[in-house]
Write a protein that holds these residues in place. Structure first.
Motif, PDB file in Angstrom:
ATOM      1  N   MET A   1       0.849  -1.198   0.000  1.00 29.00           N
ATOM      2  CA  MET A   1       0.000   0.000   0.000  1.00 29.00           C
ATOM      3  C   MET A   1       0.878   1.239   0.000  1.00 29.00           C
ATOM      4  O   MET A   1       1.752   1.382   0.852  1.00 29.00           O
ATOM      5  N   ASN A   2       0.680   2.147  -0.987  1.00 25.14           N
ATOM      6  CA  ASN A   2       1.499   3.351  -0.988  1.00 25.14           C
ATOM      7  C   ASN A   2       0.942   4.393  -0.024  1.00 25.14           C
ATOM      8  O   ASN A   2      -0.138   4.249   0.528  1.00 25.14           O
ATOM      9  N   THR A   3       1.697   5.470   0.164  1.00 21.76           N
ATOM     10  CA  THR A   3       1.351   6.466   1.171  1.00 21.76           C
ATOM     11  C   THR A   3       0.025   7.140   0.875  1.00 21.76           C
ATOM     12  O   THR A   3      -0.819   7.310   1.769  1.00 21.76           O
ATOM     13  N   ILE A   4      -0.197   7.552  -0.361  1.00 20.49           N
ATOM     14  CA  ILE A   4      -1.427   8.248  -0.722  1.00 20.49           C
ATOM     15  C   ILE A   4      -2.639   7.347  -0.496  1.00 20.49           C
ATOM     16  O   ILE A   4      -3.650   7.768   0.063  1.00 20.49           O
ATOM     17  N   GLU A   5      -2.525   6.104  -0.916  1.00 22.71           N
ATOM     18  CA  GLU A   5      -3.612   5.141  -0.710  1.00 22.71           C
ATOM     19  C   GLU A   5      -3.942   5.013   0.765  1.00 22.71           C
ATOM     20  O   GLU A   5      -5.111   5.052   1.174  1.00 22.71           O
ATOM     21  N   SER A   6      -2.927   4.854   1.596  1.00 23.20           N
ATOM     22  CA  SER A   6      -3.117   4.693   3.037  1.00 23.20           C
ATOM     23  C   SER A   6      -3.775   5.926   3.641  1.00 23.20           C
ATOM     24  O   SER A   6      -4.677   5.823   4.477  1.00 23.20           O
ATOM     25  N   GLN A   7      -3.329   7.120   3.208  1.00 25.84           N
ATOM     26  CA  GLN A   7      -3.875   8.360   3.752  1.00 25.84           C
ATOM     27  C   GLN A   7      -5.363   8.494   3.433  1.00 25.84           C
ATOM     28  O   GLN A   7      -6.166   8.872   4.291  1.00 25.84           O
ATOM     29  N   PHE A   8      -5.757   8.177   2.210  1.00 28.47           N
ATOM     30  CA  PHE A   8      -7.166   8.305   1.835  1.00 28.47           C
ATOM     31  C   PHE A   8      -8.021   7.200   2.452  1.00 28.47           C
ATOM     32  O   PHE A   8      -9.191   7.418   2.757  1.00 28.47           O
ATOM     33  N   ASP A   9      -7.450   6.025   2.643  1.00 28.65           N
ATOM     34  CA  ASP A   9      -8.184   4.969   3.336  1.00 28.65           C
ATOM     35  C   ASP A   9      -8.581   5.416   4.742  1.00 28.65           C
ATOM     36  O   ASP A   9      -9.686   5.127   5.214  1.00 28.65           O
ATOM     37  N   LYS A  10      -7.678   6.122   5.415  1.00 29.08           N
ATOM     38  CA  LYS A  10      -7.917   6.547   6.800  1.00 29.08           C
ATOM     39  C   LYS A  10      -9.051   7.566   6.919  1.00 29.08           C
ATOM     40  O   LYS A  10      -9.747   7.608   7.929  1.00 29.08           O
ATOM     41  N   VAL A  11      -9.210   8.407   5.901  1.00 35.12           N
ATOM     42  CA  VAL A  11     -10.168   9.515   6.005  1.00 35.12           C
ATOM     43  C   VAL A  11     -11.388   9.338   5.107  1.00 35.12           C
ATOM     44  O   VAL A  11     -12.185  10.256   4.952  1.00 35.12           O
ATOM     45  N   ALA A  12     -11.555   8.158   4.530  1.00 36.71           N
ATOM     46  CA  ALA A  12     -12.540   7.955   3.463  1.00 36.71           C
ATOM     47  C   ALA A  12     -13.948   8.426   3.829  1.00 36.71           C
ATOM     48  O   ALA A  12     -14.568   9.188   3.078  1.00 36.71           O
ATOM     49  N   SER A 137      -1.183  26.962  -6.462  1.00 38.34           N
ATOM     50  CA  SER A 137      -0.658  27.714  -5.321  1.00 38.34           C
ATOM     51  C   SER A 137       0.735  28.225  -5.649  1.00 38.34           C
ATOM     52  O   SER A 137       1.536  27.515  -6.267  1.00 38.34           O
ATOM     53  N   GLU A 138       1.015  29.455  -5.241  1.00 37.34           N
ATOM     54  CA  GLU A 138       2.357  29.991  -5.442  1.00 37.34           C
ATOM     55  C   GLU A 138       3.337  29.387  -4.447  1.00 37.34           C
ATOM     56  O   GLU A 138       4.547  29.485  -4.618  1.00 37.34           O
ATOM     57  N   VAL A 139       2.796  28.740  -3.405  1.00 35.50           N
ATOM     58  CA  VAL A 139       3.621  27.994  -2.450  1.00 35.50           C
ATOM     59  C   VAL A 139       3.423  26.520  -2.753  1.00 35.50           C
ATOM     60  O   VAL A 139       2.301  26.011  -2.697  1.00 35.50           O
ATOM     61  N   GLU A 140       4.487  25.820  -3.074  1.00 37.05           N
ATOM     62  CA  GLU A 140       4.375  24.429  -3.506  1.00 37.05           C
ATOM     63  C   GLU A 140       3.654  23.563  -2.476  1.00 37.05           C
ATOM     64  O   GLU A 140       2.745  22.803  -2.807  1.00 37.05           O
ATOM     65  N   THR A 141       4.044  23.675  -1.206  1.00 37.49           N
ATOM     66  CA  THR A 141       3.389  22.948  -0.114  1.00 37.49           C
ATOM     67  C   THR A 141       3.109  23.939   1.014  1.00 37.49           C
ATOM     68  O   THR A 141       3.999  24.255   1.810  1.00 37.49           O
ATOM     69  N   PRO A 142       1.895  24.479   1.090  1.00 35.73           N
ATOM     70  CA  PRO A 142       1.572  25.445   2.145  1.00 35.73           C
ATOM     71  C   PRO A 142       1.762  24.844   3.527  1.00 35.73           C
ATOM     72  O   PRO A 142       1.530  23.645   3.734  1.00 35.73           O
ATOM     73  N   PRO A 143       2.176  25.648   4.515  1.00 37.50           N
ATOM     74  CA  PRO A 143       2.355  25.136   5.880  1.00 37.50           C
ATOM     75  C   PRO A 143       1.027  24.736   6.509  1.00 37.50           C
ATOM     76  O   PRO A 143      -0.039  25.232   6.125  1.00 37.50           O
ATOM     77  N   LYS A 177      -5.491  14.906  12.335  1.00 38.43           N
ATOM     78  CA  LYS A 177      -4.084  14.562  12.134  1.00 38.43           C
ATOM     79  C   LYS A 177      -3.874  13.857  10.797  1.00 38.43           C
ATOM     80  O   LYS A 177      -2.946  14.182  10.056  1.00 38.43           O
ATOM     81  N   SER A 178      -4.748  12.925  10.489  1.00 36.10           N
ATOM     82  CA  SER A 178      -4.608  12.154   9.245  1.00 36.10           C
ATOM     83  C   SER A 178      -4.714  13.046   8.022  1.00 36.10           C
ATOM     84  O   SER A 178      -3.939  12.919   7.063  1.00 36.10           O
ATOM     85  N   TRP A 179      -5.688  13.981   8.036  1.00 41.35           N
ATOM     86  CA  TRP A 179      -5.878  14.852   6.874  1.00 41.35           C
ATOM     87  C   TRP A 179      -4.740  15.859   6.750  1.00 41.35           C
ATOM     88  O   TRP A 179      -4.241  16.113   5.644  1.00 41.35           O
ATOM     89  N   LEU A 180      -4.294  16.416   7.855  1.00 41.35           N
ATOM     90  CA  LEU A 180      -3.198  17.384   7.818  1.00 41.35           C
ATOM     91  C   LEU A 180      -1.892  16.717   7.389  1.00 41.35           C
ATOM     92  O   LEU A 180      -1.070  17.334   6.692  1.00 41.35           O
ATOM     93  N   GLU A 181      -1.704  15.460   7.779  1.00 43.55           N
ATOM     94  CA  GLU A 181      -0.517  14.726   7.320  1.00 43.55           C
ATOM     95  C   GLU A 181      -0.562  14.527   5.811  1.00 43.55           C
ATOM     96  O   GLU A 181       0.460  14.619   5.127  1.00 43.55           O
ATOM     97  N   HIS A 182      -1.744  14.263   5.311  1.00 42.08           N
ATOM     98  CA  HIS A 182      -1.888  14.120   3.864  1.00 42.08           C
ATOM     99  C   HIS A 182      -1.575  15.443   3.160  1.00 42.08           C
ATOM    100  O   HIS A 182      -0.822  15.471   2.179  1.00 42.08           O
ATOM    101  N   LEU A 183      -2.149  16.534   3.648  1.00 39.56           N
ATOM    102  CA  LEU A 183      -1.934  17.835   3.017  1.00 39.56           C
ATOM    103  C   LEU A 183      -0.463  18.236   3.035  1.00 39.56           C
ATOM    104  O   LEU A 183       0.018  18.893   2.109  1.00 39.56           O
ATOM    105  N   ALA A 184       0.245  17.825   4.076  1.00 39.11           N
ATOM    106  CA  ALA A 184       1.663  18.167   4.191  1.00 39.11           C
ATOM    107  C   ALA A 184       2.514  17.491   3.120  1.00 39.11           C
ATOM    108  O   ALA A 184       3.645  17.915   2.871  1.00 39.11           O
ATOM    109  N   SER A 185       1.965  16.451   2.491  1.00 31.96           N
ATOM    110  CA  SER A 185       2.705  15.748   1.440  1.00 31.96           C
ATOM    111  C   SER A 185       2.333  16.235   0.038  1.00 31.96           C
ATOM    112  O   SER A 185       2.958  15.836  -0.947  1.00 31.96           O
TER     113      SER A 185
END
Length: 220
Positions: A1-12, A137-143, A177-185
Protein backbone atom coordinates in the motif's frame (compact mmCIF):
# COMPACT_ATOMS: atom_id res chain seq x y z
CA UNK A 1 0.00 0.00 0.00
CA UNK A 2 1.50 3.35 -0.99
CA UNK A 3 1.35 6.47 1.17
CA UNK A 4 -1.43 8.25 -0.72
CA UNK A 5 -3.61 5.14 -0.71
CA UNK A 6 -3.12 4.69 3.04
CA UNK A 7 -3.88 8.36 3.75
CA UNK A 8 -7.17 8.31 1.84
CA UNK A 9 -8.18 4.97 3.34
CA UNK A 10 -7.92 6.55 6.80
CA UNK A 11 -10.17 9.52 6.01
CA UNK A 12 -12.54 7.96 3.46
CA UNK A 13 -15.86 8.31 5.30
CA UNK A 14 -15.31 11.87 6.52
CA UNK A 15 -13.80 12.89 3.17
CA UNK A 16 -16.92 11.61 1.43
CA UNK A 17 -19.19 13.42 3.88
CA UNK A 18 -17.35 16.74 3.53
CA UNK A 19 -17.05 16.58 -0.24
CA UNK A 20 -20.70 15.67 -0.70
CA UNK A 21 -21.55 18.93 1.10
CA UNK A 22 -18.86 21.23 -0.30
CA UNK A 23 -17.79 20.12 -3.76
CA UNK A 24 -19.02 22.00 -6.80
CA UNK A 25 -18.80 20.01 -10.04
CA UNK A 26 -20.37 22.64 -12.29
CA UNK A 27 -17.11 23.47 -14.10
CA UNK A 28 -16.54 19.83 -14.99
CA UNK A 29 -20.14 19.21 -16.06
CA UNK A 30 -20.26 22.42 -18.12
CA UNK A 31 -17.20 21.29 -20.09
CA UNK A 32 -18.35 17.79 -21.00
CA UNK A 33 -17.55 16.35 -24.41
CA UNK A 34 -20.06 16.73 -27.28
CA UNK A 35 -20.34 12.94 -27.65
CA UNK A 36 -21.74 11.13 -24.62
CA UNK A 37 -20.52 7.56 -25.02
CA UNK A 38 -17.96 6.62 -22.37
CA UNK A 39 -16.43 8.79 -19.65
CA UNK A 40 -13.48 8.14 -17.33
CA UNK A 41 -12.94 9.80 -13.94
CA UNK A 42 -9.31 9.52 -12.81
CA UNK A 43 -9.08 9.63 -9.01
CA UNK A 44 -12.81 9.18 -8.56
CA UNK A 45 -12.71 8.86 -4.77
CA UNK A 46 -16.15 7.92 -3.46
CA UNK A 47 -17.85 8.37 -6.83
CA UNK A 48 -19.48 11.79 -6.46
CA UNK A 49 -18.51 12.97 -9.95
CA UNK A 50 -19.06 9.54 -11.50
CA UNK A 51 -22.64 9.63 -10.25
CA UNK A 52 -23.21 13.04 -11.84
CA UNK A 53 -21.67 12.06 -15.17
CA UNK A 54 -23.79 8.91 -15.26
CA UNK A 55 -26.82 11.10 -15.99
CA UNK A 56 -25.22 12.17 -19.27
CA UNK A 57 -23.00 9.32 -20.50
CA UNK A 58 -23.80 5.78 -21.60
CA UNK A 59 -21.06 4.42 -19.35
CA UNK A 60 -18.85 6.04 -16.71
CA UNK A 61 -15.73 4.38 -15.30
CA UNK A 62 -14.18 5.65 -12.08
CA UNK A 63 -10.69 4.64 -10.99
CA UNK A 64 -8.94 5.18 -7.68
CA UNK A 65 -6.16 3.57 -5.62
CA UNK A 66 -8.04 3.67 -2.31
CA UNK A 67 -10.14 0.57 -1.67
CA UNK A 68 -11.99 2.34 1.14
CA UNK A 69 -13.03 5.11 -1.25
CA UNK A 70 -14.08 2.60 -3.88
CA UNK A 71 -16.10 0.63 -1.32
CA UNK A 72 -18.01 3.81 -0.49
CA UNK A 73 -18.56 4.51 -4.18
CA UNK A 74 -19.91 1.02 -4.79
CA UNK A 75 -22.18 1.06 -1.75
CA UNK A 76 -23.56 4.59 -2.25
CA UNK A 77 -23.22 5.44 -5.96
CA UNK A 78 -23.23 2.23 -7.98
CA UNK A 79 -25.56 2.63 -10.96
CA UNK A 80 -26.32 0.35 -13.90
CA UNK A 81 -23.95 2.35 -16.15
CA UNK A 82 -21.09 2.92 -13.68
CA UNK A 83 -17.96 0.86 -13.10
CA UNK A 84 -15.44 1.36 -10.28
CA UNK A 85 -11.91 -0.02 -10.56
CA UNK A 86 -8.83 0.00 -8.38
CA UNK A 87 -6.26 1.37 -10.80
CA UNK A 88 -3.21 3.61 -10.56
CA UNK A 89 -3.63 6.80 -12.59
CA UNK A 90 -0.06 6.44 -13.84
CA UNK A 91 -0.76 2.99 -15.29
CA UNK A 92 -4.01 3.32 -17.22
CA UNK A 93 -5.03 -0.03 -18.66
CA UNK A 94 -8.06 -0.01 -20.96
CA UNK A 95 -8.86 -1.66 -24.28
CA UNK A 96 -11.63 0.77 -25.20
CA UNK A 97 -11.47 4.52 -25.66
CA UNK A 98 -13.41 7.36 -24.04
CA UNK A 99 -15.19 10.52 -25.16
CA UNK A 100 -14.52 12.34 -21.89
CA UNK A 101 -11.62 11.95 -19.47
CA UNK A 102 -11.80 14.05 -16.33
CA UNK A 103 -9.84 14.40 -13.13
CA UNK A 104 -10.48 16.55 -10.05
CA UNK A 105 -7.80 17.25 -7.39
CA UNK A 106 -5.73 14.22 -8.30
CA UNK A 107 -2.90 15.46 -10.48
CA UNK A 108 -0.89 16.99 -7.64
CA UNK A 109 -0.40 13.42 -6.39
CA UNK A 110 1.21 12.21 -9.62
CA UNK A 111 4.93 11.65 -10.08
CA UNK A 112 4.89 11.90 -13.89
CA UNK A 113 2.14 14.16 -15.21
CA UNK A 114 3.53 14.09 -18.75
CA UNK A 115 3.24 10.29 -18.93
CA UNK A 116 -0.33 10.33 -17.61
CA UNK A 117 -1.38 13.02 -20.09
CA UNK A 118 0.08 10.99 -22.95
CA UNK A 119 -1.87 7.92 -21.83
CA UNK A 120 -5.05 9.99 -21.58
CA UNK A 121 -4.59 11.34 -25.10
CA UNK A 122 -4.13 7.82 -26.45
CA UNK A 123 -7.34 6.70 -24.72
CA UNK A 124 -9.37 9.61 -26.08
CA UNK A 125 -11.66 9.34 -29.09
CA UNK A 126 -11.49 11.94 -31.83
CA UNK A 127 -13.39 15.06 -30.74
CA UNK A 128 -13.11 13.75 -27.19
CA UNK A 129 -12.29 16.07 -24.32
CA UNK A 130 -9.90 16.11 -21.36
CA UNK A 131 -10.75 18.27 -18.34
CA UNK A 132 -8.41 18.56 -15.37
CA UNK A 133 -9.18 20.55 -12.23
CA UNK A 134 -6.46 20.74 -9.61
CA UNK A 135 -5.00 22.89 -6.87
CA UNK A 136 -2.94 25.93 -7.79
CA UNK A 137 -0.66 27.71 -5.32
CA UNK A 138 2.36 29.99 -5.44
CA UNK A 139 3.62 27.99 -2.45
CA UNK A 140 4.37 24.43 -3.51
CA UNK A 141 3.39 22.95 -0.11
CA UNK A 142 1.57 25.45 2.14
CA UNK A 143 2.36 25.14 5.88
CA UNK A 144 -0.10 23.30 8.11
CA UNK A 145 -1.22 26.43 9.96
CA UNK A 146 -2.71 27.79 6.72
CA UNK A 147 -5.19 24.90 6.61
CA UNK A 148 -5.99 25.24 10.32
CA UNK A 149 -6.70 28.95 9.94
CA UNK A 150 -8.85 28.23 6.93
CA UNK A 151 -10.88 25.70 8.91
CA UNK A 152 -11.43 28.24 11.70
CA UNK A 153 -12.49 30.97 9.24
CA UNK A 154 -14.93 28.63 7.51
CA UNK A 155 -16.52 27.26 10.68
CA UNK A 156 -19.13 29.99 11.27
CA UNK A 157 -20.23 30.20 7.61
CA UNK A 158 -20.57 26.42 7.60
CA UNK A 159 -22.72 26.60 10.74
CA UNK A 160 -25.15 28.93 8.98
CA UNK A 161 -25.14 26.91 5.76
CA UNK A 162 -25.08 23.31 6.99
CA UNK A 163 -25.97 23.47 10.69
CA UNK A 164 -23.65 23.28 13.68
CA UNK A 165 -23.46 19.46 13.78
CA UNK A 166 -22.30 19.24 10.16
CA UNK A 167 -20.00 22.24 10.59
CA UNK A 168 -18.27 20.53 13.52
CA UNK A 169 -17.77 17.37 11.46
CA UNK A 170 -16.30 19.38 8.58
CA UNK A 171 -13.99 21.21 10.98
CA UNK A 172 -12.88 18.00 12.68
CA UNK A 173 -12.04 16.43 9.32
CA UNK A 174 -10.17 19.47 8.03
CA UNK A 175 -8.04 19.69 11.18
CA UNK A 176 -7.59 15.97 11.84
CA UNK A 177 -4.08 14.56 12.13
CA UNK A 178 -4.61 12.15 9.24
CA UNK A 179 -5.88 14.85 6.87
CA UNK A 180 -3.20 17.38 7.82
CA UNK A 181 -0.52 14.73 7.32
CA UNK A 182 -1.89 14.12 3.86
CA UNK A 183 -1.93 17.83 3.02
CA UNK A 184 1.66 18.17 4.19
CA UNK A 185 2.71 15.75 1.44
CA UNK A 186 0.87 17.60 -1.36
CA UNK A 187 2.88 19.53 -3.94
CA UNK A 188 1.03 22.16 -5.97
CA UNK A 189 1.89 23.89 -9.22
CA UNK A 190 2.02 27.67 -9.48
CA UNK A 191 -0.14 29.47 -12.04
CA UNK A 192 2.86 30.01 -14.34
CA UNK A 193 3.90 26.37 -14.01
CA UNK A 194 0.44 25.35 -15.15
CA UNK A 195 0.75 27.46 -18.28
CA UNK A 196 4.24 26.21 -19.04
CA UNK A 197 3.49 22.51 -18.46
CA UNK A 198 0.02 22.06 -19.91
CA UNK A 199 0.49 24.23 -22.99
CA UNK A 200 3.36 21.92 -23.87
CA UNK A 201 1.44 18.70 -23.13
CA UNK A 202 -1.97 19.81 -24.47
CA UNK A 203 -1.29 22.44 -27.17
CA UNK A 204 -4.13 24.92 -27.50
CA UNK A 205 -5.77 23.97 -24.20
CA UNK A 206 -7.88 26.50 -22.33
CA UNK A 207 -7.02 27.63 -18.80
CA UNK A 208 -9.57 28.68 -16.18
CA UNK A 209 -8.26 30.19 -12.92
CA UNK A 210 -10.79 29.68 -10.12
CA UNK A 211 -9.33 30.76 -6.80
CA UNK A 212 -7.73 27.70 -5.24
CA UNK A 213 -7.97 25.71 -8.47
CA UNK A 214 -6.88 25.78 -12.09
CA UNK A 215 -9.00 24.18 -14.75
CA UNK A 216 -7.54 22.86 -18.00
CA UNK A 217 -9.74 21.94 -20.99
CA UNK A 218 -8.49 20.29 -24.18
CA UNK A 219 -10.38 18.83 -27.13
CA UNK A 220 -8.74 16.29 -29.42
Amino acid sequence: MNTIESQFDKVAEDYDFVNELLNDYSFLVSNMSPKKGRALDIGCGSGLLVEKLASYYDEVVGIDISNQMLDLAKSKRQLTNTVYLNMNAEQLNFNEKFDFIVSRTTFHHLDDIASVIQQMKELLNEEGRIVILDNVSEVETPPTYVYKLGAIQEFLPHCFKFGIKNAIRIYNHNTSKSWLEHLASDKYLSEQNYYDLYEKLLPGCQFHKMGWAMGVVWTK
